[in-house]
Design a protein around this motif. Sequence first.
Motif, short mmCIF file in Angstrom:
data_model
loop_
_atom_site.label_atom_id
_atom_site.label_comp_id
_atom_site.label_asym_id
_atom_site.label_seq_id
_atom_site.Cartn_x
_atom_site.Cartn_y
_atom_site.Cartn_z
N ASP A 91 -5.52 12.84 -4.14
CA ASP A 91 -6.08 13.94 -4.92
C ASP A 91 -5.04 14.49 -5.88
N GLY A 92 -5.41 14.61 -7.14
CA GLY A 92 -4.50 15.17 -8.13
C GLY A 92 -4.10 16.61 -7.84
N VAL A 93 -4.90 17.30 -7.03
CA VAL A 93 -4.62 18.70 -6.72
C VAL A 93 -4.03 18.86 -5.31
N ARG A 94 -3.37 17.80 -4.84
CA ARG A 94 -2.51 17.91 -3.64
C ARG A 94 -1.07 17.66 -4.09
N PRO A 95 -0.43 18.67 -4.67
CA PRO A 95 0.87 18.46 -5.31
C PRO A 95 2.06 18.45 -4.36
N LEU A 96 1.84 18.78 -3.08
CA LEU A 96 2.95 18.94 -2.16
C LEU A 96 3.10 17.77 -1.19
N VAL A 97 2.49 16.65 -1.52
CA VAL A 97 2.59 15.46 -0.67
C VAL A 97 4.06 15.08 -0.52
N ARG A 98 4.42 14.66 0.69
CA ARG A 98 5.81 14.32 0.98
C ARG A 98 6.02 12.81 1.02
N GLU A 99 7.22 12.39 0.71
CA GLU A 99 7.56 10.97 0.72
C GLU A 99 7.36 10.37 2.12
N GLU A 100 7.66 11.15 3.15
CA GLU A 100 7.50 10.60 4.50
C GLU A 100 6.05 10.32 4.84
N THR A 101 5.12 11.07 4.23
CA THR A 101 3.70 10.78 4.44
C THR A 101 3.33 9.45 3.80
N LEU A 102 3.83 9.23 2.60
CA LEU A 102 3.61 7.94 1.95
C LEU A 102 4.20 6.80 2.78
N GLU A 103 5.39 7.02 3.30
CA GLU A 103 6.04 5.98 4.11
C GLU A 103 5.22 5.65 5.34
N ARG A 104 4.71 6.69 6.02
CA ARG A 104 3.90 6.44 7.22
C ARG A 104 2.62 5.69 6.88
N ALA A 105 1.95 6.14 5.82
CA ALA A 105 0.68 5.54 5.46
C ALA A 105 0.84 4.08 5.01
N LEU A 106 1.82 3.83 4.15
CA LEU A 106 2.02 2.47 3.67
C LEU A 106 2.59 1.57 4.76
N GLY A 107 3.39 2.14 5.64
CA GLY A 107 3.88 1.35 6.77
C GLY A 107 2.75 0.89 7.66
N ALA A 108 1.82 1.80 7.95
CA ALA A 108 0.67 1.45 8.79
C ALA A 108 -0.26 0.48 8.07
N ALA A 109 -0.30 0.56 6.74
CA ALA A 109 -1.18 -0.33 5.97
C ALA A 109 -0.71 -1.78 6.02
N GLY A 110 0.51 -2.01 6.48
CA GLY A 110 0.96 -3.38 6.69
C GLY A 110 0.28 -4.02 7.88
N LYS A 111 -0.30 -3.20 8.78
CA LYS A 111 -0.95 -3.72 9.98
C LYS A 111 -2.46 -3.48 9.98
#
Length: 231
Positions: A91-111
Amino acid sequence: MGTGRAKQFLDLGGRPLLAVTLGKFQDSALIHEIVVVVPPGEVEFCREEIVRRFGLEKVRQVVEGGQRRQDSVRLGLEACGAGFDLVVIHDGVRPLVREETLERALGAAGKHRAVIAALPAKDTVKEVDADLRVTRTYPRRQVWLAQTPQVFRYEDILAAHREAFREDWDEMTDDALLVERIGIPVRVVEGTEDNIKVTTPQDLELARFLFARQQEHANAERGARNAELGT
């Protein structure tokens, strides 16, 4: 918001809210290219006042969205073109997303084929009918509140959105719901409480407070690193 301006262009810490959001993905080594979907009539403004002004080189396209959120996401996916294994929808209006959230999500997307950030519910969730009578109470331990980012195999989410368009599925406010409907299981990773979606004036005030706190923390970390380099 009652401002007469699209909420993603409102001020957050001296920058448009959307610029803050995009900056998080611009700075992430996990993200290679960005497609931005904006309201009708806002494409050129976004290109000039957001993308070029703030040096967002990863933005490859700015495209005009549709009437509903699901229409906008589908148009953004189609603009990506072939060549991507994974797509992150945020969402363009979720400006406070953290890098660690991206890391968790993309890490899990490998499986897993579909992964979303979410938070366990703190409150008990009630289902009600049209007369506001409670018809069901959900066990709190089983209820999670969906956030973004949400990560999918590109071909899966594009197929789900095209199916939704052909069959005229409505009220698809969450992209994970579409892939669930075509039979793809969705995995949850824990998000963060400050990854709020700015929808109301109260949300914007809270986002400004949280953003200022994030900036203070980032500045303190930079100062500590500089001090270490200086010694």
